[in-house]
Design an enzyme around this catalytic site. Structure first.
Site, PDB file in Angstrom:
ATOM      1  N   SER A 199      -1.770 -27.278 -41.580  1.00  0.00           N
ATOM      2  CA  SER A 199      -1.271 -28.557 -41.066  1.00  0.00           C
ATOM      3  C   SER A 199      -2.391 -29.508 -40.646  1.00  0.00           C
ATOM      4  O   SER A 199      -2.274 -30.719 -40.819  1.00  0.00           O
ATOM      5  CB  SER A 199      -0.319 -28.322 -39.894  1.00  0.00           C
ATOM      6  OG  SER A 199       0.788 -27.546 -40.296  1.00  0.00           O
ATOM      7  N   HIS A 245      -2.860 -30.891 -35.346  1.00  0.00           N
ATOM      8  CA  HIS A 245      -2.377 -32.057 -36.086  1.00  0.00           C
ATOM      9  C   HIS A 245      -3.182 -33.308 -35.745  1.00  0.00           C
ATOM     10  O   HIS A 245      -3.604 -34.050 -36.639  1.00  0.00           O
ATOM     11  CB  HIS A 245      -0.900 -32.278 -35.790  1.00  0.00           C
ATOM     12  CG  HIS A 245      -0.011 -31.214 -36.355  1.00  0.00           C
ATOM     13  ND1 HIS A 245       1.368 -31.318 -36.375  1.00  0.00           N
ATOM     14  CD2 HIS A 245      -0.292 -30.018 -36.930  1.00  0.00           C
ATOM     15  CE1 HIS A 245       1.885 -30.239 -36.937  1.00  0.00           C
ATOM     16  NE2 HIS A 245       0.895 -29.436 -37.271  1.00  0.00           N
TER      17      HIS A 245
END
Length: 294
Positions: A199, A245
């Site tokens: 991610s 993230h």
């Protein structure tokens, strides 16, 4: 990535690339005015040229070595612009299958700050010198929904970005973003938390794609909408590493900007220098956190 969804009427009327009619573009060759997509752009002193116009004499014959087609970032145009994206997906899928066959492998590959927790001396984790976890965790997934979402995102974002930047620059953005996400998770998250997944690198591709679309004067609303949706999930679902993230996104924005805005005469120096500076920040974060945990 589908550029049609959510675009303005002006964007929908853009012509297609003369070599790839399915790809809308607002860029034209400054010599012959053919519409050209990022894959076909050849940087020139003024604007961009199409592959035909960089050939010798009237557009015939092979392109000379010094004028071979280049991407907007200066990379080499290749026959398969998605090759490294396919390889990255293949590695992720292979590791996922291995983890399904041996669940303990996820613990061996995931990002762990330090184990056991204080006041015990760490015997496992990045703080104990297992820095490889910052890389292996980028390819490890346990849940089918997790790898499914990440691989779809990698295909939609990675393919066009690889074509626009070139293979080496694309991999630089991918790995620097993934490492930045892992480093920020290591710095801010609990040291006993397991972090895994691509991610951080995917969010880096989001950032670099936004910068590229802005550079090409494309409609930014589709990519911004996707990014906002992903950020909402990031902060509303439990068990998601927001640090990875955000770290990946910031690194992708910075390295992506360096890739597509580097001046032509110092292109490689600026591009890879930007990556080196981000890597330096990553190293500093790792050193600070390791000192805290040991």
């Amino acid at each position: 990535m589908n550029q049609e969804a959510g675009t303005s009427p002006e964007a929908q009327n853009l012509p297609g690339c003369y070599r790839h009619p399915d790809r809308e573009t607002g860029i034209r060759c400054t010599r012959c005015e053919r519409p050209i997509c990022p894959e076909c752009m050849v940087s020139a002193s003024v604007g961009f040229h199409c592959p035909e116009c960089v050939r010798d004499g009237g557009g015939s014959g092979p392109a000379p070595a010094a004028a071979r087609p280049r991407t907007i970032a200066g990379g080499t145009v290749t026959a398969d612009p998605r090759l490294f994206t396919k390889i990255l997906i293949g590695i992720n899928v292979a590791v996922f299958i291995a983890i399904q066959a041996n669940a303990s492998l996820a613990t061996d590959l995931s990002l762990i700050g330090a184990w056991p927790p204080a006041p015990f001396q760490p015997t496992e984790g990045v703080a104990d010198g297992q820095y490889y976890r910052l890389v292996t965790s980028m390819f490890a997934h346990q849940e089918i929904w997790h790898i499914g979402f990440n691989m779809l995102s990698l295909w939609w974002l990675g393919g066009p970005l690889e074509a626009a930047l070139g293979r080496a620059r694309y991999l630089a953005v991918y790995f620097v973003s993934g490492l930045a996400g892992g480093a920020l998770a290591y710095l801010l998250a609990s040291p006993v938390t397991q972090t895994l997944g691509a991610s951080g690198a995917i969010f880096g591709l989001f950032g670099a794609t936004a910068v590229l679309m802005r550079r090409l004067n494309y409609d930014l609303r589709p990519i911004i909408a996707l990014l906002v949706i992903n950020l909402i999930f990031t902060f509303s679902w439990s068990g998601i590493s927001w640090q990875a993230h955000i770290g990946g996104l910031v690194a992708g924005l910075i390295t992506g900007y360096g890739m597509v805005h580097a001046p032509r005469e110092r292109r490689a120096l600026v591009q890879y220098g930007t990556c080196a500076l981000v890597l330096l920040v990553i190293v500093v974060m790792i050193v600070i956190r390791t000192a805290q945990l040991t």
